[in-house]
Scaffold this motif. Sequence first.
Motif, PDB file in Angstrom:
ATOM      1  N   ARG A  38       1.073  -5.747   3.141  1.00 23.81           N
ATOM      2  CA  ARG A  38       0.444  -6.284   1.929  1.00 23.81           C
ATOM      3  C   ARG A  38      -0.802  -7.095   2.273  1.00 23.81           C
ATOM      4  N   GLU A  39      -0.697  -7.870   3.332  1.00 23.45           N
ATOM      5  CA  GLU A  39      -1.842  -8.691   3.745  1.00 23.45           C
ATOM      6  C   GLU A  39      -2.939  -7.836   4.373  1.00 23.45           C
ATOM      7  N   LEU A  40      -2.564  -6.932   5.275  1.00 23.07           N
ATOM      8  CA  LEU A  40      -3.548  -6.140   6.006  1.00 23.07           C
ATOM      9  C   LEU A  40      -4.356  -5.223   5.093  1.00 23.07           C
ATOM     10  N   PHE A  41      -3.687  -4.602   4.125  1.00 19.30           N
ATOM     11  CA  PHE A  41      -4.370  -3.657   3.255  1.00 19.30           C
ATOM     12  C   PHE A  41      -4.918  -4.321   1.980  1.00 19.30           C
ATOM     13  N   ASP A  42      -4.704  -5.631   1.874  1.00 21.50           N
ATOM     14  CA  ASP A  42      -5.195  -6.404   0.735  1.00 21.50           C
ATOM     15  C   ASP A  42      -4.727  -5.785  -0.589  1.00 21.50           C
ATOM     16  N   VAL A  43      -3.394  -5.615  -0.702  1.00 21.88           N
ATOM     17  CA  VAL A  43      -2.803  -5.014  -1.898  1.00 21.88           C
ATOM     18  C   VAL A  43      -1.822  -5.999  -2.528  1.00 21.88           C
ATOM     19  N   ASP A  44      -1.346  -5.634  -3.714  1.00 27.77           N
ATOM     20  CA  ASP A  44      -0.435  -6.516  -4.443  1.00 27.77           C
ATOM     21  C   ASP A  44       1.031  -6.193  -4.197  1.00 27.77           C
ATOM     22  N   THR A  45       1.314  -4.950  -3.849  1.00 33.46           N
ATOM     23  CA  THR A  45       2.712  -4.573  -3.603  1.00 33.46           C
ATOM     24  C   THR A  45       2.788  -3.620  -2.409  1.00 33.46           C
ATOM     25  N   ALA A  46       3.914  -3.684  -1.728  1.00 33.23           N
ATOM     26  CA  ALA A  46       4.226  -2.728  -0.660  1.00 33.23           C
ATOM     27  C   ALA A  46       5.729  -2.472  -0.729  1.00 33.23           C
ATOM     28  N   ALA A  64       7.533  -5.970  -0.925  1.00 33.44           N
ATOM     29  CA  ALA A  64       6.777  -7.218  -0.860  1.00 33.44           C
ATOM     30  C   ALA A  64       5.886  -7.246  -2.089  1.00 33.44           C
ATOM     31  N   GLY A  65       6.211  -8.140  -3.018  1.00 28.81           N
ATOM     32  CA  GLY A  65       5.400  -8.262  -4.218  1.00 28.81           C
ATOM     33  C   GLY A  65       6.002  -7.690  -5.471  1.00 28.81           C
ATOM     34  N   LEU A  66       7.139  -6.980  -5.335  1.00 30.58           N
ATOM     35  CA  LEU A  66       7.767  -6.413  -6.528  1.00 30.58           C
ATOM     36  C   LEU A  66       9.281  -6.357  -6.303  1.00 30.58           C
ATOM     37  N   ASP A  67       9.883  -7.554  -6.184  1.00 33.61           N
ATOM     38  CA  ASP A  67      11.301  -7.651  -5.849  1.00 33.61           C
ATOM     39  C   ASP A  67      12.207  -6.958  -6.853  1.00 33.61           C
ATOM     40  N   GLU A  68      11.751  -6.836  -8.091  1.00 30.38           N
ATOM     41  CA  GLU A  68      12.590  -6.213  -9.122  1.00 30.38           C
ATOM     42  C   GLU A  68      13.005  -4.794  -8.750  1.00 30.38           C
ATOM     43  N   GLU A  69      12.171  -4.106  -8.003  1.00 30.29           N
ATOM     44  CA  GLU A  69      12.505  -2.734  -7.606  1.00 30.29           C
ATOM     45  C   GLU A  69      13.825  -2.689  -6.857  1.00 30.29           C
ATOM     46  N   VAL A  70      14.008  -3.642  -5.946  1.00 32.65           N
ATOM     47  CA  VAL A  70      15.234  -3.685  -5.160  1.00 32.65           C
ATOM     48  C   VAL A  70      16.377  -4.279  -5.973  1.00 32.65           C
ATOM     49  N   MET A 131       6.928   5.309   1.744  1.00 34.40           N
ATOM     50  CA  MET A 131       6.329   3.984   1.703  1.00 34.40           C
ATOM     51  C   MET A 131       5.093   4.052   0.814  1.00 34.40           C
ATOM     52  N   HIS A 132       4.955   3.091  -0.119  1.00 35.23           N
ATOM     53  CA  HIS A 132       3.741   3.081  -0.932  1.00 35.23           C
ATOM     54  C   HIS A 132       3.230   1.663  -1.131  1.00 35.23           C
ATOM     55  N   ILE A 133       1.924   1.566  -1.342  1.00 35.14           N
ATOM     56  CA  ILE A 133       1.263   0.293  -1.619  1.00 35.14           C
ATOM     57  C   ILE A 133       0.521   0.424  -2.941  1.00 35.14           C
ATOM     58  N   GLY A 134       0.361  -0.702  -3.637  1.00 38.15           N
ATOM     59  CA  GLY A 134      -0.297  -0.660  -4.940  1.00 38.15           C
ATOM     60  C   GLY A 134      -1.214  -1.845  -5.157  1.00 38.15           C
TER      61      GLY A 134
END
Length: 401
Positions: A38-46, A64-70, A131-134
């Motif tokens: 999340r930090e390296l790719f400068d994204v909001d969710t991973a 990381a950033g979207l705990d509701e998914e889990v 794996m996805h980032i958003g």
Amino acid sequence: MDNRQTDLRLRVLEAVTDSALMDADLEKLLHLLLWRVRELFDVDTATVLLVDASGEQLVARATAGLDEEVFQGVRVRVGTGFAGRIAQSRQPLQIGHVDSSTVVNSLLWERGLRVLLGVPMVTQGDLVGVMHIGSMASRRFTQEETELLQLVADRVAMAAHVHRSRAEQTAAAMLVDSLMPARLPNMAGWEFAARYVAGADSGVGGDWYDVFQLPGDRIGVAIGDVVGSGLAAAVVMGRMRSALRAYALEYEDPAEVLGKLDRKASHFEHRTMATVAYAVIHTVAHRMDLALAGHLPPIIAMPAEESAFVSAPLGPPVGYHLAVTGRRSASFDVPPGALLVFYTDGLVERRRIDLDGCLERLRATVRPAAPEAVCARVMSVLVGAQPANDDIALVAVRHTA
């Protein structure tokens, strides 16, 4: 490659080769890597979604950033939606429009994500997950960023594969151990002994044996081998064992019991096959009824006589609706002094060794004696100091009086 891309590559390589991560368990690895991503790719969710045991669904495992998914147990069917399409194609995918037309998981567009980049997690040819980032900002991920995310996903895939393999081996061993009879029946005039050994190559698998008392002075003896190995085979084995016991209480003819088991397995255990031998010993009548579903026949040994393979009708294995013409059983005398030995093919199948030769060796080894001594002798002669490639199950029954 500009300085930013060069710096990103170096930092990603540093992250995936971090020795602290190499030693971490899967939960910690996922947590630490996703926050770094999340930090390296400068994204909001991973997010990491792992494929379930059926191979048909992806389950949100860490984020990381979207705990509701889990927390909400998000599931995505392979082939549907953003993550499902990546899993099916095993190719990276980037979308710049996040809504119900492109994504199954509503949490993603409700969070305000506008761009998603996902890559498959594959190791040793097996799909492990996605794996996805958003990002909530409009942007276009570069080819370099896609390749670097794939590098991280490959690292996670390997760790997840190793973790799952170890967990499944442990669970399968515990399951098989819990299903094997803790104590064989204690009946006047009848003695029992058994062995079970997991295969050195396949590990715990689908072999099982069972000996149980039935109403009306009867004993049920079952032995079988579910195709496959590991936790999946052990789970199917457990269900078949329980089903056979239930049918054994309702139907007296072993052929009918195997017919019911076949119907159940064909309908509910898709893509599964098993060989089974099931016998009912009538302790008062000194008789055995036997049905074979693709399984090697037991051996009968009597004093002053040559041991022999029991001659019974051989039906097809259980599963896939193969027994379309029905199943048949046969009846045999089991007089005092007689010994019966049931076994699975792991006992007699060896690489580069003729099966018929191993079967003859087994037959010649079986002689009337105490069942425990018979099992010890058979394992010594047929297995010896060389580990078996496949599971072995062995049951010996002797009529003593």
